[in-house]
Design an enzyme around this catalytic site. Structure first.
Site, PDB file in Angstrom:
ATOM      1  N   ALA B  12      36.654 -23.907  12.101  1.00 12.55           N
ATOM      2  CA  ALA B  12      36.927 -23.432  13.467  1.00 12.55           C
ATOM      3  C   ALA B  12      38.386 -23.677  13.859  1.00 12.55           C
ATOM      4  CB  ALA B  12      35.967 -24.105  14.457  1.00 12.55           C
ATOM      5  N   ALA B  13      38.744 -24.953  14.060  1.00 14.98           N
ATOM      6  CA  ALA B  13      40.112 -25.265  14.492  1.00 14.98           C
ATOM      7  C   ALA B  13      41.143 -24.817  13.467  1.00 14.98           C
ATOM      8  CB  ALA B  13      40.241 -26.771  14.757  1.00 14.98           C
ATOM      9  N   ARG B  23      50.797 -15.335  13.499  1.00 16.03           N
ATOM     10  CA  ARG B  23      51.141 -14.308  14.498  1.00 16.03           C
ATOM     11  C   ARG B  23      52.440 -14.646  15.211  1.00 16.03           C
ATOM     12  NH1 ARG B  23      45.570 -13.595  15.519  1.00 16.03           N
ATOM     13  NH2 ARG B  23      45.444 -15.113  17.197  1.00 16.03           N
ATOM     14  N   SER B  40      35.322 -20.294   7.963  1.00 17.89           N
ATOM     15  CA  SER B  40      35.449 -19.597   9.251  1.00 17.89           C
ATOM     16  C   SER B  40      34.120 -19.035   9.742  1.00 17.89           C
ATOM     17  CB  SER B  40      36.473 -18.467   9.128  1.00 17.89           C
ATOM     18  OG  SER B  40      36.811 -17.961  10.404  1.00 17.89           O
ATOM     19  N   CYS B  44      27.718 -23.252  15.192  1.00 17.21           N
ATOM     20  CA  CYS B  44      26.775 -23.388  16.305  1.00 17.21           C
ATOM     21  C   CYS B  44      25.673 -22.336  16.221  1.00 17.21           C
ATOM     22  CB  CYS B  44      27.499 -23.250  17.638  1.00 17.21           C
ATOM     23  SG  CYS B  44      28.832 -24.424  17.845  1.00 17.21           S
ATOM     24  N   ASP B 294      36.653 -31.401  15.244  1.00 17.92           N
ATOM     25  CA  ASP B 294      35.698 -32.517  15.265  1.00 17.92           C
ATOM     26  C   ASP B 294      36.247 -33.831  14.723  1.00 17.92           C
ATOM     27  OD1 ASP B 294      34.018 -30.571  16.133  1.00 17.92           O
ATOM     28  OD2 ASP B 294      32.482 -30.870  14.597  1.00 17.92           O
ATOM     29  N   ASN B 316      38.293 -24.715  18.939  1.00 14.38           N
ATOM     30  CA  ASN B 316      39.110 -23.509  18.996  1.00 14.38           C
ATOM     31  C   ASN B 316      40.322 -23.691  19.904  1.00 14.38           C
ATOM     32  OD1 ASN B 316      38.243 -20.884  17.582  1.00 14.38           O
ATOM     33  ND2 ASN B 316      36.312 -21.871  18.098  1.00 14.38           N
ATOM     34  N   TYR B 439      28.269 -14.583  46.132  1.00 18.30           N
ATOM     35  CA  TYR B 439      26.892 -14.456  46.606  1.00 18.30           C
ATOM     36  C   TYR B 439      26.442 -13.010  46.717  1.00 18.30           C
ATOM     37  CZ  TYR B 439      23.062 -13.975  49.952  1.00 18.30           C
ATOM     38  OH  TYR B 439      21.895 -13.602  50.569  1.00 18.30           O
TER      39      TYR B 439
END
Lengths: 574, 574
Positions: B12-13, B23, B40, B44, B294, B316, B439
């Site tokens: 992830a990270a 980039r 990658s 979850c 993590d 992320n 609302y």
């Protein structure tokens, strides 16, 4: 007995303040006055009563534990006296007394107060056109009219409805008439898009398309010029500057104005727009008189300008603050950002803060990030595309507003509610980058849609992303010859690009898949401006970054990609 | 070529940082290293892959546009080189080089870097009990295990599953096994309630009841002592300190620990808990080495203490910030509040900030407001009860945390996401009073559930509401003789009170409806403590206010009322 508190108006802000005062000060003598016999009802529920989602009007007037909020209820349960069918005629500020008239008996009396709260609400705008007094023509501003509207429809007397006004109430009423009753519904909006002060045109256009897809005839930039009737005095149609629409019922939802005559005549400060002027304690220019709800104007916490936001949520908050202050607790209501959400058939649309149009009008160097990601983990089966528009100031990097359009559910709400408090505190794009949105695949993405919108805003602000204006893109697609120096660069799969190539020609619509650009970019023309197209805009951005780095600087990203274009009213899609 | 960037860990990270750097700096040579061949992926999503909501593991490794994120993808689409099946063995900080080993060929090589990112993730806790190496025993920490688990189940080899650990992953796996596959599922949690660090016991108890109602056997305060197996080396059961559970599969979801051996051996600062220490730029104690995901610990922005929050959303964000800094943009990651949301069968549960237990442990004068309102306008047909727990500090009035439990949907998410940024900025109860929640009846109430929770907190803080602790109430209901000086005062309708009167006797359970108290309060005993009961707690509060004012000061409100009690594991409800 303690202080005498008189509250005029008993729909939302009034009752909230009255019962709050009584809870805080047992010995206060609190009197709630209203000119109607229906009090303390959920006015925002009217469209759902008409649609049948709410079967009985009593439910709109009841507590969650099914007690009807009538005079007896306020007396017995809250210890608050009420006078219904009673109109306040004048305030004698010197004598601290209100002159009221019982609308049934005609009897007038003067009622003294120590503190007075004006919660007089708003009046619907009655258009200055012929025919507004015909039978079957209604405004949608109180429960009596709601009952009459539903009654007529339920009796089968209505086949065709024309709605004047493309604001929230007009749209909700159009849905109510169409969705449950299956009526033929037309909706006429004077301005160029729906929800004109709440969202920008892209969001409004998506909404208009969805309404049309669900059978509502939406007519924009059309002003109602006359309501037509028959000899019996019943409505037969609506004439606009462009057409005549047959209708057995006309609903006028052309906005509301603060009801402030009483305040103005008493010499209280009233704004140019007719709203009662209050301070942060909801106190008028007379320290003994408070005002709250639709009759006041508040501070827009983004722009600092004044904001007329007649919303039930704000009315309740203001009522509570007014009640506190009347009872001696110096609570403050600082203002708002107009957080807004509504359902429209199978979609929801929401906003908070300034639109791009409003931001530019207020002098900001405003721009938008338009994104169209999955609303939850893209591998989760219930995921769906959602569109967000984040408005920001290029100079200060302050986020000014957020708008969202997507499937029905609480997903848009989750982002509007998250953005609203940040908008109030002057948060920047970088603050939005790092808002810690909860993540689990059934709910969201690891990079939440709101964070993603901020990332795009940051890339735009820092000059890393150059987007084409959607209107300019649509103009080009309508008349490709207008820009002979432009080419579309489709970085989606060849299969996705194919129908577009067939429609627009290989000379105009170039296909080069995302993962082949690094190898094949030299096939691209260097002398053209490339408008890069994908589904959500993110691949296009990456390709723009890459092409910049290999000296193809003349590129523009289609923000939000085909996900956005497919949701707009366009007729050229292959 | 520009700088050499090496990223260790590609789930992830790591990938997020790698592509961000590329980039931002086209000429950077970015290398992504992972010991696995799957990279990658959405970890979850594993429970939803096992449950079948996600049919193919490839979906967890794919982009939203259905491209598998493998080595080729990173190379072709992102310009990032990858080495999979490659383990980093050691960092030579002086030489700025990482020694790596190809796990297939055994070949070792040294790779130089200018900037290094450690995104090494976490290791599942393997309990120090016999039998963890049996066939059919799994941790749930990577895609290979997920595939193996689903494979065994799909082949019909599993009838009974025992899950060790009542955290999010354990619960999600229990649901996956029960809901789609119809297996017999037991869940064992060592601590006294589920989600022990994420919610307080009331919320956890509601969740446990819901799991039990859906057929999951939940065993709390039970430690696994041995995993049992047969002669073939396959698991047959799980022994705890209280029972033996038959099982063909045991899932160990007993938490994770930061994977930091590499960092520690390289002499980088590592916390007592084993997490890599980083600053706001995600920089370790060596300025050339960053860490994210993590394997690091972050600052809890409520308490200022350290927080180990191994969440994909944070990984992320941290990856992006690390990427920025590696590329020379001084972005900051200030910390978090652990925003959390999860689905459990037909419900959702979420939290952010500190629990009451954690707040007290951190020295706050903490208290809670427990509410159980309708999640949308109570007259709207899809409305449902939802429970919120707002944790606050009585001294500073700072809001410390929010927890919610209610029906599945994005409603809880909408409040967690709204609270999270406010928790980060030290917002008070009064700030929460006035958050402008959007609302409309299909979405929310005019007074939003979050505002309502803050109102109750304010009333508690200001001494206007005195609530009974739910545990104390339950203890009393179990043994009414323990408090002969107590009486229940039921202010609901007589019809609602009746079964309780029948069960507990008129001497103990008094009925006096809400709207009759003002007239009949003198019938109440003055020498008893009255525990006031209604459905949501709000009528009880109003009655307490009134009784205070007429000199009946010995009252306690049951917070959240019977809506809360009915959702807990209690056996005495009539």
């Amino acid at each position: 007995m303690g202080q005498k508190v008189v509250v005029i108006g008993a729909v939302a802000a009034g009752p909230k303040a009255a019962v709050r005062v009584k809870r805080l000060q047992a010995d206060a003598d609190v009197l709630l006055i209203d000119q109607d016999n229906y009090i303390s009802y959920g006015g925002c529920g009217i469209p759902y009563y008409v649609s049948g989602d709410v079967s009985d009007e009593k439910e709109l007037r009841s507590t969650s534990f099914h007690m009807v909020r009538d005079e007896r209820y306020f007396e017995k349960a809250k210890g608050v006296r009420t006078m219904t069918m009673t109109r306040a005629l004048a305030i004698d500020r010197k004598a601290r007394a209100v002159l009221v008239e019982n609308l049934v008996t005609g009897r007038q009396q003067s009622i003294e107060y120590d503190k007075l709260l004006l919660a007089t609400g708003s009046d619907p705008v009655i258009l200055p056109i012929p025919g507004t007094d015909l039978q079957g023509v209604f405004t949608v501003n109180d429960l009596h009219k709601a009952i009459a509207i539903k009654d007529l429809i339920a009796k089968g007397k209505v086949g065709k409805v024309a709605v004047i006004g493309g604001g929230a109430i007009g749209i909700e009423m159009a849905e109510a008439c169409k969705d449950l009753w299956g009526l033929e519904v037309s909706l006429v909006e004077f301005k160029s898009h729906l929800l004109p002060n709440l969202v920008d045109w892209e969001m409004a256009d998506m909404l208009a398309k969805h309404l049309r897809d669900n059978g509502v005839a939406v007519h924009l930039e059309e002003g109602a010029t006359e309501i037509l009737g028959n000899d019996d005095g019943w409505v037969t149609g609506l004439r606009t500057n462009k057409r005549t629409i047959e209708a057995d019922m006309v609903l006028m939802a052309a906005g509301v104005r603060p009801r402030s005559q009483l305040a103005r005549e008493a010499g209280l400060n009233v704004s140019q727009g007719g709203a009662i002027v209050v301070n942060e304690h909801m106190q008028t220019s007379d320290p003994s008189i408070y005002a709250a709800g639709d009759c006041v104007e508040i501070t827009n916490l983004v722009s600092g300008l004044k904001l007329f936001a007649p919303l039930g949520s704000l009315a309740n908050k203001q009522g509570r603050v007014a009640g506190d202050n009347i009872a001696g607790i110096p609570s403050v209501f600082k203002g708002g950002v107009g957080s807004f959400i509504m359902k429209a058939f199978e979609t929801s649309i929401g906003s908070a803060g300034l639109t791009l149009a409003a931001a530019r009008a207020a002098g900001y160097d405003a721009a938008v990030s338009l994104t169209s990601p999955s609303d939850r983990a893209h591998f989760f089966p219930t995921q769906s595309v959602v569109c967000y528009l984040l408005v920001f100031d290029r100079r200060t990097r302050k986020v000014l507003g957020l708008q969202g359009f997507g499937p029905m559910g609480d997903g848009i709400l989750a982002r509007i509610n998250s953005a609203a408090p940040l908008l109030c505190s002057g948060a920047t794009i970088e603050d939005f980058n790092t808002i810690e949105m909860a993540y689990s695949p059934p709910f969201s993405s690891a990079i939440d849609v709101l964070n993603a919108a901020a990332y795009v805003a940051e890339n735009i602000c820092d000059g890393r992303m150059r987007a084409i204006d959607i209107r300019e893109y649509l103009g080009y697609m309508h008349d490709p010859d207008s820009r002979p120096d432009w080419r579309l660069l489709d970085v989606r799969s060849v299969r996705e690009a194919e129908p577009f190539i067939n429609a627009f020609g290989t000379g105009r619509w170039l296909s080069l898949p995302y993962d082949e650009v690094r190898e094949r970019y030299q096939e691209l023309p260097r002398d053209k401006t490339l408008v890069i197209v994908c589904n959500a805009g993110s691949r296009s951005y990456e390709i723009q970054r890459f092409l910049d780095q290999v000296d193809y600087p003349n590129t523009l990203v289609l923000p939000g990609g085909m996900n956005v274009i497919r949701r707009l009213n366009v007729d050229w899609l292959p």
